[in-house]
Design an enzyme around this catalytic site. Structure first.
Site, PDB file in Angstrom:
ATOM      1  N   HIS A 118       0.826  -1.203   0.000  1.00 24.84           N
ATOM      2  CA  HIS A 118       0.000   0.000   0.000  1.00 24.84           C
ATOM      3  C   HIS A 118       0.863   1.256   0.000  1.00 24.84           C
ATOM      4  O   HIS A 118       1.988   1.252   0.478  1.00 24.84           O
ATOM      5  CB  HIS A 118      -0.962   0.022   1.195  1.00 24.84           C
ATOM      6  CG  HIS A 118      -0.294  -0.057   2.536  1.00 24.84           C
ATOM      7  ND1 HIS A 118       0.226  -1.230   3.035  1.00 24.84           N
ATOM      8  CD2 HIS A 118      -0.067   0.881   3.479  1.00 24.84           C
ATOM      9  CE1 HIS A 118       0.750  -1.011   4.227  1.00 24.84           C
ATOM     10  NE2 HIS A 118       0.595   0.269   4.530  1.00 24.84           N
ATOM     11  N   HIS A 122       0.935   5.272   1.241  1.00 25.45           N
ATOM     12  CA  HIS A 122       0.380   6.280   2.143  1.00 25.45           C
ATOM     13  C   HIS A 122       0.426   7.621   1.421  1.00 25.45           C
ATOM     14  O   HIS A 122       1.460   7.969   0.848  1.00 25.45           O
ATOM     15  CB  HIS A 122       1.241   6.419   3.407  1.00 25.45           C
ATOM     16  CG  HIS A 122       1.267   5.228   4.284  1.00 25.45           C
ATOM     17  ND1 HIS A 122       0.488   5.134   5.418  1.00 25.45           N
ATOM     18  CD2 HIS A 122       1.982   4.077   4.216  1.00 25.45           C
ATOM     19  CE1 HIS A 122       0.727   3.979   6.011  1.00 25.45           C
ATOM     20  NE2 HIS A 122       1.628   3.318   5.304  1.00 25.45           N
TER      21      HIS A 122
END
Length: 198
Positions: free
Chosen positions: A134, A136
């Protein structure tokens, strides 16, 4: 599944992966015509803890971090379980790159913060906590402009993190979905203008 598939990061999602849970519970929706408040497709209570989804495509999902470093802290990940960046497919990588830019623009518009970090960690030694790849997107308000010179910047998970305010998150997620749609529509208009000049 063969050992080589497991090593390549295409293993079946683990039942305890929170990002897989979010991806499973929030079906894709149109980024240019997102669902409105109280639509079942974006009901945050479909997961525990609640997930405030901003973008959900066939390949990606973006949602507010439940322990944000700043207001608007977003996570963007592939829908399929991929432990590290090197595990994503070429199509996923292209979509991640496209939507990192779109989400950045939308986030800046909604929060009014024009500086932000894009951070992506790979593996425990690199501070990756959830082993589902992922990005941020972290707005960075200008603390010096406020006169708070004694404060330091929080970076890469260090510093004070507070629980997400769910009432604010609901409103913020709605505003971000609308801003994403607006950015995409503007870019389509620009693209059509560019094509007409040829």
């Amino acid at each position: 599944m063969t050992p080589s598939e497991f090593e390549a990061g295409v293993d079946a999602p683990e039942s305890n992966c929170p990002f897989c849970t979010i991806a499973d519970h929030f079906p894709p929706f149109s980024a240019t015509s997102p669902p409105r408040d109280h639509d079942h497709d974006i009901d945050p209570t479909k997961t525990t803890p609640p997930a405030f989804v901003v973008l959900s495509t066939g390949t990606l999902v973006a949602f507010l971090d439940i322990m944000p470093l700043s207001r608007g802290h977003l996570l963007l990940c592939p829908r399929t379980h991929r432990p590290k960046l090197t595990d994503v497919s070429r199509d996923e990588a292209a979509d991640l790159g496209r939507y990192l830019r779109v989400l950045s623009k939308a986030l800046s518009r909604v929060t009014g913060v024009e500086d932000w970090n894009v951070v992506q960690n790979n593996g425990a030694a690199a501070a990756q906590v959830v082993m589902h790849m992922h990005f941020h997107l972290i707005p960075r308000p200008e603390i010096r402009a406020s006169g708070r010179y004694s404060e330091s910047f929080t970076m890469f998970g260090r510093g004070k993190r507070e629980d997400l305010d769910e009432d604010d998150a609901d409103q913020l997620a709605r505003e971000l979905r609308e801003a994403v749609a607006e950015v995409l529509r503007e870019e389509e208009v620009e693209s059509q203008k560019d094509k007409s000049k040829l």
